[in-house]
Design a protein around this motif. Sequence first.
Motif, PDB file in Angstrom:
ATOM      1  N   THR A 285       0.835  -1.196   0.000  1.00 25.74           N
ATOM      2  CA  THR A 285       0.000   0.000   0.000  1.00 25.74           C
ATOM      3  C   THR A 285       0.871   1.248   0.000  1.00 25.74           C
ATOM      4  O   THR A 285       2.042   1.200   0.384  1.00 25.74           O
ATOM      5  CB  THR A 285      -0.895   0.036   1.249  1.00 25.74           C
ATOM      6  N   GLU A 286       0.271   2.362  -0.389  1.00 26.13           N
ATOM      7  CA  GLU A 286       1.032   3.612  -0.411  1.00 26.13           C
ATOM      8  C   GLU A 286       1.482   4.010   0.981  1.00 26.13           C
ATOM      9  O   GLU A 286       2.573   4.571   1.148  1.00 26.13           O
ATOM     10  CB  GLU A 286       0.198   4.722  -1.052  1.00 26.13           C
ATOM     11  N   GLU A 287       0.660   3.716   1.995  1.00 28.43           N
ATOM     12  CA  GLU A 287       1.050   4.044   3.367  1.00 28.43           C
ATOM     13  C   GLU A 287       2.302   3.268   3.776  1.00 28.43           C
ATOM     14  O   GLU A 287       3.213   3.822   4.396  1.00 28.43           O
ATOM     15  CB  GLU A 287      -0.101   3.732   4.327  1.00 28.43           C
ATOM     16  N   ALA A 288       2.341   1.988   3.407  1.00 27.21           N
ATOM     17  CA  ALA A 288       3.512   1.176   3.738  1.00 27.21           C
ATOM     18  C   ALA A 288       4.726   1.634   2.936  1.00 27.21           C
ATOM     19  O   ALA A 288       5.856   1.656   3.461  1.00 27.21           O
ATOM     20  CB  ALA A 288       3.217  -0.294   3.461  1.00 27.21           C
ATOM     21  N   PHE A 289       4.524   1.999   1.686  1.00 28.37           N
ATOM     22  CA  PHE A 289       5.631   2.491   0.862  1.00 28.37           C
ATOM     23  C   PHE A 289       6.201   3.771   1.467  1.00 28.37           C
ATOM     24  O   PHE A 289       7.422   3.974   1.485  1.00 28.37           O
ATOM     25  CB  PHE A 289       5.158   2.751  -0.565  1.00 28.37           C
ATOM     26  N   ARG A 290       5.323   4.627   1.948  1.00 32.34           N
ATOM     27  CA  ARG A 290       5.763   5.876   2.560  1.00 32.34           C
ATOM     28  C   ARG A 290       6.566   5.597   3.832  1.00 32.34           C
ATOM     29  O   ARG A 290       7.606   6.214   4.069  1.00 32.34           O
ATOM     30  CB  ARG A 290       4.549   6.750   2.890  1.00 32.34           C
ATOM     31  N   ARG A 291       6.102   4.661   4.658  1.00 30.25           N
ATOM     32  CA  ARG A 291       6.843   4.315   5.882  1.00 30.25           C
ATOM     33  C   ARG A 291       8.228   3.783   5.549  1.00 30.25           C
ATOM     34  O   ARG A 291       9.209   4.104   6.233  1.00 30.25           O
ATOM     35  CB  ARG A 291       6.063   3.278   6.694  1.00 30.25           C
ATOM     36  N   ALA A 292       8.316   2.986   4.502  1.00 29.79           N
ATOM     37  CA  ALA A 292       9.610   2.436   4.100  1.00 29.79           C
ATOM     38  C   ALA A 292      10.551   3.548   3.656  1.00 29.79           C
ATOM     39  O   ALA A 292      11.734   3.576   4.039  1.00 29.79           O
ATOM     40  CB  ALA A 292       9.417   1.426   2.974  1.00 29.79           C
ATOM     41  N   ALA A 293      10.043   4.468   2.849  1.00 31.34           N
ATOM     42  CA  ALA A 293      10.874   5.574   2.372  1.00 31.34           C
ATOM     43  C   ALA A 293      11.343   6.442   3.533  1.00 31.34           C
ATOM     44  O   ALA A 293      12.516   6.851   3.597  1.00 31.34           O
ATOM     45  CB  ALA A 293      10.090   6.401   1.360  1.00 31.34           C
ATOM     46  N   GLU A 294      10.446   6.716   4.459  1.00 34.93           N
ATOM     47  CA  GLU A 294      10.812   7.555   5.605  1.00 34.93           C
ATOM     48  C   GLU A 294      11.846   6.855   6.490  1.00 34.93           C
ATOM     49  O   GLU A 294      12.727   7.522   7.060  1.00 34.93           O
ATOM     50  CB  GLU A 294       9.560   7.902   6.402  1.00 34.93           C
ATOM     51  N   ALA A 295      11.762   5.535   6.582  1.00 32.70           N
ATOM     52  CA  ALA A 295      12.761   4.796   7.363  1.00 32.70           C
ATOM     53  C   ALA A 295      14.147   4.949   6.756  1.00 32.70           C
ATOM     54  O   ALA A 295      15.145   5.081   7.472  1.00 32.70           O
ATOM     55  CB  ALA A 295      12.373   3.324   7.438  1.00 32.70           C
ATOM     56  N   GLU A 296      14.221   4.939   5.430  1.00 34.58           N
ATOM     57  CA  GLU A 296      15.510   5.090   4.763  1.00 34.58           C
ATOM     58  C   GLU A 296      16.049   6.497   4.893  1.00 34.58           C
ATOM     59  O   GLU A 296      17.246   6.710   5.109  1.00 34.58           O
ATOM     60  CB  GLU A 296      15.385   4.723   3.280  1.00 34.58           C
ATOM     61  N   LEU A 297      15.176   7.485   4.758  1.00 37.53           N
ATOM     62  CA  LEU A 297      15.610   8.882   4.781  1.00 37.53           C
ATOM     63  C   LEU A 297      15.746   9.438   6.189  1.00 37.53           C
ATOM     64  O   LEU A 297      16.132  10.609   6.342  1.00 37.53           O
ATOM     65  CB  LEU A 297      14.631   9.732   3.971  1.00 37.53           C
ATOM     66  N   ALA A 298      15.479   8.625   7.201  1.00 38.10           N
ATOM     67  CA  ALA A 298      15.600   9.101   8.582  1.00 38.10           C
ATOM     68  C   ALA A 298      17.028   9.532   8.898  1.00 38.10           C
ATOM     69  O   ALA A 298      17.246  10.402   9.749  1.00 38.10           O
ATOM     70  CB  ALA A 298      15.147   8.014   9.554  1.00 38.10           C
TER      71      ALA A 298
END
Length: 331
Positions: A285-298
């Motif tokens: 889902t887009e929500e999960a994709f967003r969480r993944a991206a934010e985890a990388e860019l943290a």
Amino acid sequence: MKTFSYVSAPDTDTALRALADGADVKLLAGGTNLVDLMREGVERPATVVDITRLPLDGIDELPGGGLRVGALVTNSRLAAHPLVRTRCPVLAQAILLGASAQLRNMATVGGNLLQRTRCMYFYDEVSACNKRAPGSGCDALGGFSRCAAVLGVSDHCVATHPSDMAVALVALDAVVEVESVRGVRRVPVTEFHRPPGDTPHIDTVLAADELITAVEIPWTAVAAHSRYRKVRDRASYAFALVSVAAALAVEDGRVTEARLALGGVGTRPWRAAAAERVLVGGPATEEAFRRAAEAELAAARSGPQNAFKVELACRTVVATLRQLVTEGGAV
């Protein structure tokens, strides 16, 4: 331009001996980066060894379905190869979104991996640049930094790696084969480029006497369902502000396998391992994709001029993964 000696190597052994015996030797293949650097005075080799006659221009299928690509294969030929286009389309797409047709016709696989940053301070001899002149400082830290990296940076360098092709190869778990008079060794492409740390002038783990001979791309089913997305200031002949190489497998609405790498935001082609860990096993889902991206860019470290890259990278990751799902790229 500094006077230099020119050697045309008829075979690999001659090239390797020249590297082993000489000081300050540079190899010439397509010349799309080296010649520019010599004209600007950034590179001043004592000897240039022309390797264009070496038998390193093959594209061969490996027994397991992977590909072995010679270091002298041109970017345009690699992107056009039918096995590349079908088994790892992310690689063909990344190459075609890089440079211009004329440059792709000359640039080689080995040279692409070894190209140096296009940071404006690196090319400007009157500016302080630790990558060009170790210990001189980094004017990008307090200067124009809109295009600077936000991942993998140090207090000594914030320059991005420019390659599109390398980003795709990182996502594909490619392996770089290098050779010297001491023998052959294999280096995962994820370990080939060095973080800047306090020695940003050392770009890769390649020793001075080593020659890239090939790149091997292992076969994986998920690679056939891959995409490359590049965000830049203009539609062609521009380096990435953000780019994403992604491959995704989905079963019953959940991610079973993910490959993700970023360009334009890292000091080297950036494998998004943190994002992959979040993705695998989670919902597509887009929500999960967003969480993944934010985890990388943290872990991003940005300044006022390039802070936009963090949000842009997150959105580009989401858009790329969404495309894989909605357009049938994931299975």
